[in-house]
Design a protein around this motif. Structure first.
Motif, PDB file in Angstrom:
ATOM      1  N   GLY A 250      28.144  -8.321 -31.855  1.00 50.95           N
ATOM      2  CA  GLY A 250      28.470  -7.625 -30.612  1.00 50.95           C
ATOM      3  C   GLY A 250      27.354  -6.681 -30.199  1.00 50.95           C
ATOM      4  O   GLY A 250      27.024  -6.579 -29.017  1.00 50.95           O
ATOM      5  N   TYR A 251      26.762  -6.014 -31.177  1.00 45.74           N
ATOM      6  CA  TYR A 251      25.632  -5.118 -30.887  1.00 45.74           C
ATOM      7  C   TYR A 251      24.457  -5.922 -30.333  1.00 45.74           C
ATOM      8  O   TYR A 251      23.841  -5.527 -29.339  1.00 45.74           O
ATOM      9  CB  TYR A 251      25.220  -4.358 -32.147  1.00 45.74           C
TER      10      TYR A 251
ATOM     11  N   GLU B  40      25.188  -6.887 -26.821  1.00 47.43           N
ATOM     12  CA  GLU B  40      25.072  -5.740 -25.920  1.00 47.43           C
ATOM     13  C   GLU B  40      23.605  -5.416 -25.621  1.00 47.43           C
ATOM     14  O   GLU B  40      23.249  -5.107 -24.483  1.00 47.43           O
ATOM     15  CB  GLU B  40      25.761  -4.527 -26.543  1.00 47.43           C
TER      16      GLU B  40
ATOM     17  N   LEU C 190      22.526  -7.999 -23.085  1.00 44.50           N
ATOM     18  CA  LEU C 190      23.132  -7.760 -21.771  1.00 44.50           C
ATOM     19  C   LEU C 190      22.544  -6.529 -21.085  1.00 44.50           C
ATOM     20  O   LEU C 190      22.572  -6.430 -19.855  1.00 44.50           O
ATOM     21  CB  LEU C 190      24.654  -7.612 -21.903  1.00 44.50           C
ATOM     22  N   ASN C 191      21.994  -5.606 -21.863  1.00 41.49           N
ATOM     23  CA  ASN C 191      21.366  -4.415 -21.292  1.00 41.49           C
ATOM     24  C   ASN C 191      19.881  -4.613 -21.027  1.00 41.49           C
ATOM     25  O   ASN C 191      19.151  -3.655 -20.818  1.00 41.49           O
ATOM     26  CB  ASN C 191      21.584  -3.198 -22.200  1.00 41.49           C
TER      27      ASN C 191
ATOM     28  N   ALA D  95      26.399 -13.092 -25.429  1.00 37.94           N
ATOM     29  CA  ALA D  95      25.813 -12.556 -24.192  1.00 37.94           C
ATOM     30  C   ALA D  95      25.743 -13.626 -23.108  1.00 37.94           C
ATOM     31  O   ALA D  95      26.009 -13.344 -21.928  1.00 37.94           O
ATOM     32  CB  ALA D  95      24.416 -11.998 -24.479  1.00 37.94           C
TER      33      ALA D  95
ATOM     34  N   SER E 118      29.226 -14.235 -21.693  1.00 36.19           N
ATOM     35  CA  SER E 118      29.609 -13.070 -20.895  1.00 36.19           C
ATOM     36  C   SER E 118      28.893 -13.071 -19.544  1.00 36.19           C
ATOM     37  O   SER E 118      29.515 -12.832 -18.504  1.00 36.19           O
ATOM     38  CB  SER E 118      29.291 -11.788 -21.672  1.00 36.19           C
TER      39      SER E 118
ATOM     40  N   PRO F 299      33.757  -9.369 -19.348  1.00 38.09           N
ATOM     41  CA  PRO F 299      33.257  -8.296 -20.214  1.00 38.09           C
ATOM     42  C   PRO F 299      33.037  -8.770 -21.651  1.00 38.09           C
ATOM     43  O   PRO F 299      33.786  -9.600 -22.170  1.00 38.09           O
ATOM     44  CB  PRO F 299      34.353  -7.229 -20.155  1.00 38.09           C
ATOM     45  N   LEU F 300      32.020  -8.238 -22.266  1.00 39.78           N
ATOM     46  CA  LEU F 300      31.638  -8.574 -23.639  1.00 39.78           C
ATOM     47  C   LEU F 300      32.824  -8.495 -24.596  1.00 39.78           C
ATOM     48  O   LEU F 300      33.015  -9.368 -25.451  1.00 39.78           O
ATOM     49  CB  LEU F 300      30.527  -7.615 -24.086  1.00 39.78           C
ATOM     50  N   GLU F 301      33.651  -7.472 -24.447  1.00 38.99           N
ATOM     51  CA  GLU F 301      34.784  -7.266 -25.353  1.00 38.99           C
ATOM     52  C   GLU F 301      35.770  -8.438 -25.298  1.00 38.99           C
ATOM     53  O   GLU F 301      36.286  -8.875 -26.333  1.00 38.99           O
ATOM     54  CB  GLU F 301      35.516  -5.960 -25.003  1.00 38.99           C
TER      55      GLU F 301
END
Length: 196
Positions: free
Chosen positions: A28-29, A32, A35-36, A53, A56, A62-64
């Motif tokens: 997940g990190y 993220e 995605l950033n 990613a 998503s 959303p990633l979650e």
């Protein structure tokens, strides 16, 4: 999902907290970061993050939510190669039963539940696809199935950092099977070289 909805600690601002395992937290990190706008290498350690990613971004979810739902969507796909194996062996009814047993076993559930975002969801899928195409290559005497099987093994090697021993076992079992049962079949022998 019903249980997860009832546990308040699993939710934050209307989004699920999908980091239910240490591996999911890591992937997940990575997702993220991507995605950033960050970059990560396309190697086995980061591919799950790239997958999360990508889904998503592609679906605008959303990633979650992707991390929560994706394992449940991907894992049952193993019934496809199981049914392909059964069809190649002309045992479709037995294949259907095998597929149903495969996806209802405890171990399957423990590796594919909501939020269990890990490499495991795709590992077995790639392995079973490789095996199903190897069987098709040998039984249907068509080399292009062996090409697809080789591609599946290569993809598995890219996807999973500990794939070498599994790939070696698949190629070894294929070699032994061809040696004892199909040694006069040219496509079977060519398939071994291609897989190797």
């Amino acid at each position: 999902m019903i249980q997860a909805l009832q546990i308040e600690a699993f939710w934050h601002n209307g989004l699920p907290i999908a980091i239910w395992t240490p591996d999911a937290g890591r992937y997940g990190y990575y997702a993220e970061v991507l995605l950033n706008g960050g970059t990560l290498p396309l190697s086995a350690d980061y591919l799950t993050g790239h997958l999360i990613a990508g889904v998503s971004s592609l679906l605008g979810i959303p990633l979650e939510w992707v991390m929560l739902i994706l394992p449940v969507v991907i894992a049952p796909l193993i019934v496809i190669p199981v049914m392909m194996i059964a069809k190649s062996m002309k045992q479709c009814t037995l294949g259907l039963l095998a597929a149903l047993i495969t996806v209802s076993e405890t171990y399957f559930y423990m590796r594919s539940y909501l939020g269990y975002m890990d490499t495991d969801g795709i590992n077995l899928l790639l392995i079973l696809f490789a095996v199903s195409f190897i069987i098709k290559a040998v039984l249907e005497k068509q080399l292009w199935y062996a090409v697809v099987a080789s591609f599946c093994l290569d993809l598995f090697a890219l996807w999973y950092h500990s794939s070498s021993i599994i790939n070696l076992l698949i190629v070894s079992v294929t070699f032994i099977t061809v040696l004892f049962n199909y040694r006069k079949e040219i496509v079977a022998i060519q398939s071994i070289f291609l897989l190797g």
